[in-house]
Each structure stands twice: as structure tokens, then as C-alpha cells.
Scaffold this motif. Structure first.
Motif, PDB file in Angstrom:
ATOM      1  N   ILE A 354       0.855  -1.194   0.000  1.00 18.63           N
ATOM      2  CA  ILE A 354       0.000   0.000   0.000  1.00 18.63           C
ATOM      3  C   ILE A 354       0.886   1.238   0.000  1.00 18.63           C
ATOM      4  O   ILE A 354       1.876   1.302   0.746  1.00 18.63           O
ATOM      5  CB  ILE A 354      -0.930  -0.011   1.237  1.00 18.63           C
ATOM      6  CG1 ILE A 354      -1.990  -1.106   1.070  1.00 18.63           C
ATOM      7  CG2 ILE A 354      -1.603   1.336   1.435  1.00 18.63           C
ATOM      8  CD1 ILE A 354      -2.974  -1.207   2.210  1.00 18.63           C
ATOM      9  N   GLU A 358      -1.072   5.988   3.136  1.00 20.68           N
ATOM     10  CA  GLU A 358      -2.439   5.465   3.100  1.00 20.68           C
ATOM     11  C   GLU A 358      -2.636   4.425   4.202  1.00 20.68           C
ATOM     12  O   GLU A 358      -1.684   3.951   4.798  1.00 20.68           O
ATOM     13  CB  GLU A 358      -2.736   4.842   1.733  1.00 20.68           C
ATOM     14  CG  GLU A 358      -2.756   5.850   0.596  1.00 20.68           C
ATOM     15  CD  GLU A 358      -3.234   5.230  -0.711  1.00 20.68           C
ATOM     16  OE1 GLU A 358      -3.634   4.043  -0.697  1.00 20.68           O
ATOM     17  OE2 GLU A 358      -3.211   5.931  -1.735  1.00 20.68           O
ATOM     18  N   LEU A 359      -3.884   4.103   4.459  1.00 19.79           N
ATOM     19  CA  LEU A 359      -4.218   3.147   5.515  1.00 19.79           C
ATOM     20  C   LEU A 359      -3.631   1.780   5.209  1.00 19.79           C
ATOM     21  O   LEU A 359      -3.854   1.223   4.142  1.00 19.79           O
ATOM     22  CB  LEU A 359      -5.737   3.031   5.652  1.00 19.79           C
ATOM     23  CG  LEU A 359      -6.498   4.317   6.000  1.00 19.79           C
ATOM     24  CD1 LEU A 359      -7.995   4.062   5.973  1.00 19.79           C
ATOM     25  CD2 LEU A 359      -6.068   4.836   7.372  1.00 19.79           C
ATOM     26  N   SER A 360      -2.874   1.230   6.164  1.00 23.36           N
ATOM     27  CA  SER A 360      -2.262  -0.084   5.948  1.00 23.36           C
ATOM     28  C   SER A 360      -2.403  -0.996   7.149  1.00 23.36           C
ATOM     29  O   SER A 360      -2.005  -2.157   7.098  1.00 23.36           O
ATOM     30  CB  SER A 360      -0.773   0.070   5.614  1.00 23.36           C
ATOM     31  OG  SER A 360      -0.082   0.688   6.695  1.00 23.36           O
ATOM     32  N   LYS A 392     -12.378   8.172   3.956  1.00 24.65           N
ATOM     33  CA  LYS A 392     -11.376   7.480   3.132  1.00 24.65           C
ATOM     34  C   LYS A 392     -11.898   6.110   2.690  1.00 24.65           C
ATOM     35  O   LYS A 392     -11.263   5.070   2.925  1.00 24.65           O
ATOM     36  CB  LYS A 392     -10.069   7.308   3.909  1.00 24.65           C
ATOM     37  CG  LYS A 392      -9.430   8.621   4.350  1.00 24.65           C
ATOM     38  CD  LYS A 392      -8.149   8.370   5.127  1.00 24.65           C
ATOM     39  CE  LYS A 392      -7.495   9.675   5.552  1.00 24.65           C
ATOM     40  NZ  LYS A 392      -6.233   9.441   6.321  1.00 24.65           N
ATOM     41  N   ASP A 394     -12.063   4.611  -0.195  1.00 29.98           N
ATOM     42  CA  ASP A 394     -11.203   3.872  -1.126  1.00 29.98           C
ATOM     43  C   ASP A 394     -10.023   3.232  -0.399  1.00 29.98           C
ATOM     44  O   ASP A 394      -9.615   2.106  -0.725  1.00 29.98           O
ATOM     45  CB  ASP A 394     -10.690   4.800  -2.230  1.00 29.98           C
ATOM     46  CG  ASP A 394     -11.797   5.259  -3.152  1.00 29.98           C
ATOM     47  OD1 ASP A 394     -12.842   4.578  -3.195  1.00 29.98           O
ATOM     48  OD2 ASP A 394     -11.642   6.298  -3.809  1.00 29.98           O
ATOM     49  N   GLU A 395      -9.471   3.933   0.598  1.00 34.70           N
ATOM     50  CA  GLU A 395      -8.338   3.382   1.339  1.00 34.70           C
ATOM     51  C   GLU A 395      -8.790   2.217   2.239  1.00 34.70           C
ATOM     52  O   GLU A 395      -8.045   1.248   2.422  1.00 34.70           O
ATOM     53  CB  GLU A 395      -7.668   4.481   2.180  1.00 34.70           C
ATOM     54  CG  GLU A 395      -6.957   5.534   1.341  1.00 34.70           C
ATOM     55  CD  GLU A 395      -6.162   6.518   2.181  1.00 34.70           C
ATOM     56  OE1 GLU A 395      -5.725   6.130   3.289  1.00 34.70           O
ATOM     57  OE2 GLU A 395      -5.981   7.667   1.739  1.00 34.70           O
ATOM     58  N   ASN A 398      -9.154  -0.730   0.003  1.00 37.69           N
ATOM     59  CA  ASN A 398      -7.840  -1.250  -0.351  1.00 37.69           C
ATOM     60  C   ASN A 398      -7.222  -2.018   0.814  1.00 37.69           C
ATOM     61  O   ASN A 398      -6.556  -3.039   0.624  1.00 37.69           O
ATOM     62  CB  ASN A 398      -6.919  -0.095  -0.759  1.00 37.69           C
ATOM     63  CG  ASN A 398      -5.736  -0.575  -1.587  1.00 37.69           C
ATOM     64  OD1 ASN A 398      -5.843  -1.549  -2.337  1.00 37.69           O
ATOM     65  ND2 ASN A 398      -4.617   0.109  -1.460  1.00 37.69           N
ATOM     66  N   SER A 402      -6.968  -5.649  -0.872  1.00 40.86           N
ATOM     67  CA  SER A 402      -5.782  -5.465  -1.704  1.00 40.86           C
ATOM     68  C   SER A 402      -5.175  -6.811  -2.100  1.00 40.86           C
ATOM     69  O   SER A 402      -4.282  -7.341  -1.446  1.00 40.86           O
ATOM     70  CB  SER A 402      -4.739  -4.623  -0.960  1.00 40.86           C
ATOM     71  OG  SER A 402      -3.573  -4.460  -1.746  1.00 40.86           O
TER      72      SER A 402
END
Length: 492
Positions: A354, A358-360, A392, A394-395, A398, A402
């Protein structure tokens, strides 16, 4: 034949029982081992069922469609109702119902009178005493025609049933009609099942015009035509609708009545929030269960009860004993511990690949593990999770979806692996084939127990044979002693 201890004066039956109690010790131990294995199998299978429920909850977490949730709000639900889909486009749309789709409908022109001159009821006879059997034709839009016969036995209800079940004279295909005679209005309500401007029905060719006029309110035939539906979507007119439900721009629309409504499509954060929360709850239930199984004390002083021991205890005493006997059977179990560890890693490990910033990690959206004493349970900061879904989306998508590295896929795979491990250990609930480790162990114990039962039967027969010989010998001695007393000492 087994004999009592008449000659020896011994309670042979009780003596054999006592001797066999000692002989049965190895068999009782095998029975207790079997009970322990069965209890372990039940515990493993209970965990397997819980994981199957987790798998169902995890399934949608790995798909983007689970997060692309929208809700449709109608400003005038009395005119238009709308339902969003995963492909709906957020925004506001003006929807105007110009015309509802309708079936071809015929309603009697006036209240029908019975022979007595009062408003007819469904149970009244259609024909008067002076009438002969009457026929008429019922035709639909396809040109299919059914000849309907009214007999002296027909009531208004049975005639409605004949119309509803009418079939084409030539092909035998149903004409697709609905019909009812209404007691309140004394009228026939006849319609086609399908809607649209290309639908129609015709009642004609009555063999008795008097009957026709009586039923049709003065006419000798009747015709009705359906109507197409029409709706405007942001100025775009959609016509020739044959139902009052359609889909435009991935928005499902139900037409209720003529009028205008504004449909607003908004992102629905509640649906993905509930999806994630549901899995967390099931996960925490699993953690609570496994924590108890892994840490509860093993009471080795309370082995499973034998059948003989059960006979001497009350039901409550048996219940309390077995509660202690079942405790700790999966204490520090490596299989269960490995499954919980794998699930914990699937949750908390960062998602690779990622982009920076961004958010992980789940902690970034308000999902964290508690203290060590909590056993790895998850806790949700609901405000933080909802904020991430709103700001967020979309994040968040993901983070969970992902590729094969997303948390959703990792959890789903980890749960599947756990189910497979538990299945190999104790079988899968509902499966017809069970070659698991514990099931194989139970089969071996059953075989050993059958062997021991055969041995014990042989031993018990030997005891009875030995005591029988003793009884026979003692009986002879008693008889000889009696003879001596009678013949040698009797004359003294």
C-alpha cells in the motif's frame, strides 16, 4: 447353567460380581479414555462450527462490493420507491411517474342481480330457472380464445374460477387471466395477469344475449385494454414499461403513483461498518471460547464415571462430576493455540504494497487488540471506524481487499486453514466421511473394548465353572457326611 451357593453357603453371585469388578478395571479405563476422546471431539467440532460462522462473515469482507454500499432516499415514497445497487452513482435524480403500467381490466358495468332481484352473492346461481346452458368466448391479446360454458350448477364464484382457468380451445394454453366475483359490489373483476398496452381481454359471442346483458350490464360483449408505464429520469423519458419496476442508471425504481420525487443516492457507511463489526463480534466469541479451553484447569482426580459409579450417584452429582471431568481437556492444545495465533496475525499484520501515507493497518481505522488478559480480543473505536469509512472509503476498501494480501483475504484464508486443521483433528460437522485423528482413535478404542469384553466373558464363565465345581464337590461331601452319620453313627 449357573448354580447358587446352597452347598457351600457362599453368595457366589456376589463373589463373581466382585471378582469381575476387579477384572473389568482395564475395560473401564478404556471406556474412560473413549469418553475423554469423545468430549475432546465435541469441543473441536464446536470450534469448527464457530469458525464456519466466521468464514461466512469474512467472505464479504474480501470483496469490494461489500464496501461499495449506497442507500437511496426518495423525497416522495408515495410516488416513487428506489433501491440502490453496488453500482449506483451517488447524486440526486428527479424522477417523474407519467403513467403506471396496468393490466387489461374489466369490471361489471352495474351490480348484478340474482333471480330474486337482489344484489347477487358469490354463492348465488348465475342462470335463472328458465335459462339454458350458455356459452361465451374469452379472448386475450394473442388472439387465443377459450369457450366458457355456464351450466345450471354454476355460481358466480365458480364462473369466476372458470374464467381465471380458461385455456385456448386450439392449443390448451392458459389465457393468463385473473377473475373474482365481489360480494360487496356484486360485480365481476376480470383482468389479465400481464400488464402493458399490448394486453387485452374480450368477452363476446354469448349464446344467450339475455344472460350476456344481465352479466355485462346491458351489453352483449365487453373489451378492456392495458396500459404501458412511463417514467422520466432527469428528463429522459422511458416508455412502454410492462411492469412498474425498472432499473435506470443502476438504480432500481418502483413506480407507485403519478407524481414527482427526488431520489438521493448516498454512500451508506452503516452497511460496511456492520459487516466489519459482525466479524469482530464472532471473532471475539471465538477468542473467549478458545481462551477458556486453553487455560482451564485439568482435573485429573475426576476421570469419567463408569456405569457402576453412575448407579450410585444422583443426576445432580453426575452433572457436577462430569463438569469437572470435562474441564481442561484442551488445555494448552497446540492445534487450537496455532489457529488463534494465525488469526491474530491475519488481523494485525500491516498490509504490504500500500502506498506510503495510506491506511495499511487496522489500528488506523480504530480496530485494536486489548491487553494480554483479554486473550487477543479486538476492540472497535466505532467513531474512528465510521470516520474512515466516510472520509477514506477507497483506502478502507484497499486495506481489506488489496489482492491476496488484503486483510479480508488473509482472514478468510486463515479461517479456512483453521477449519481444515480442526477437521483433520476431529472431523467436520455434517460430513458423511470422517477419517479424522480422533475418530480413528475412537474406532481403535472400540476395537480394544470389544476384545476385552470377549476376554471378560471367558473369565466370568471360568469363575462360574470353578464355583460350580466347588459346589458339586461340597454337595458330594455333604452327602457322604450325611451317609456316615446315618449308617455308622446311627446305631450308637
Amino acid at each position: 447353567m449357573r448354580i447358587s451357593g446352597l452347598a457351600t453357603g457362599m453368595d457366589i453371585d456376589q463373589m463373581v460380581k466382585d471378582l469381575m469388578t476387579a477384572e473389568r478395571v482395564p475395560l473401564d479405563k478404556l471406556s474412560q479414555q473413549k469418553q475423554v476422546v469423545e468430549w475432546q471431539k465435541e469441543s473441536y467440532r464446536e470450534l469448527n462450527t464457530m469458525m464456519s460462522e466466521m468464514r461466512t462473515a469474512a467472505s464479504s469482507m474480501r470483496l469490494q462490493s461489500g464496501y461499495n454500499a449506497y442507500k437511496a432516499v426518495s423525497s416522495n415514497a408515495d410516488t416513487v420507491k428506489a433501491t440502490s445497487t453496488s453500482s449506483s452513482v451517488p447524486g440526486s435524480y428527479k424522477v417523474t411517474v407519467n403513467q403506471l403500467a396496468e393490466s387489461a381490466k374489466y369490471v361489471s358495468a352495474a351490480a348484478i342481480q340474482n333471480e330474486a332481484g337482489t344484489n347477487a352473492k358469490a354463492t348465488d346461481k348465475v342462470l335463472h330457472a328458465a335459462d339454458n346452458d350458455t356459452t361465451f368466448e374469452l379472448t386475450n391479446a394473442k388472439g387465443q380464445t377459450a369457450t366458457v360454458t355456464i351450466t345450471a350448477a354454476d355460481t358466480f364464484k365458480s364462473l369466476a374460477e372458470k374464467i381465471a382457468g380458461a385455456k385456448d380451445d386450439a392449443t390448451g394454453e392458459t389465457l393468463g387471466m385473473r377473475a373474482n366475483f365481489d360480494n360487496t359490489t356484486s360485480r365481476f373483476f376480470i383482468s389479465t395477469k400481464a400488464m402493458g398496452g399490448d394486453e387485452s381481454l374480450t368477452l363476446s359471442s354469448f349464446s344467450d344475449n339475455t344472460v350476456a346483458q344481465r352479466l355485462l350490464g346491458g351489453a352483449t360483449n365487453a373489451t378492456a385494454t392495458g396500459t404501458y408505464g412511463s417514467v422520466s429520469f432527469d428528463g429522459i423519458v422511458v416508455e412502454n414499461l410492462k411492469t412498474n419496476a425498472t432499473t435506470i442508471n443502476n438504480l432500481k425504481i418502483d413506480l407507485v403513483q403519478k407524481g414527482t420525487s427526488i431520489i438521493s443516492i448516498q454512500s451508506d457507511t452503516q452497511a460496511p461498518f456492520d459487516m466489519v463489526k459482525s466479524f469482530v463480534e464472532k471473532y471475539n466469541e471465538f477468542v473467549d471460547k478458545t481462551k477458556g479451553l486453553l487455560t482451564e484447569k485439568r482435573n485429573r482426580d475426576f476421570p469419567p464415571l463408569t456405569d457402576a459409579q453412575r448407579e450410585d450417584l444422583t443426576e445432580k452429582e453426575i452433572e457436577l462430576w462430569e463438569e469437572k471431568a470435562r474441564s481442561g481437556l484442551l488445555q494448552s492444545d497446540s492445534t487450537v493455540r496455532g489457529i488463534t495465533s494465525s488469526l491474530r496475525n491475519a488481523w494485525m499484520s500491516p498490509v504490504e504494497g500500500i502506498p506510503a501515507g495510506e491506511l495499511s493497518m487496522l489500528s488506523q481505522i480504530g480496530i485494536n487488540t486489548g491487553s494480554y488478559q483479554d486473550g487477543g480480543k479486538l476492540f472497535i473505536d466505532e467513531a474512528k471506524l465510521k470516520s474512515a469509512l466516510e472520509e477514506k472509503p477507497d483506502e478502507v476498501i484497499n486495506l481489506f481487499t488489496s489482492g491476496s494480501n488484503g486483510i479480508g483475504d488473509r482472514l478468510y484464508d486463515s479461517v479456512n486453514q483453521g477449519i481444515d486443521q480442526l477437521g483433520k483433528k476431529a472431523g467436520t460437522p455434517g460430513s458423511l466421511i470422517d477419517s479424522s485423528f480422533l475418530s480413528t482413535r475412537l474406532k481403535n478404542l472400540d476395537e480394544q473394548m470389544r476384545t476385552w469384553e470377549g476376554k471378560l466373558e471367558t473369565v466370568e464363565n471360568r469363575y462360574w465353572k470353578q464355583f460350580g465345581a466347588l459346589e458339586t464337590a461340597m454337595d458330594r461331601m455333604n452327602q457322604q457326611s450325611l451317609w456316615v452319620q446315618q449308617n455308622l453313627l446311627g446305631g450308637m
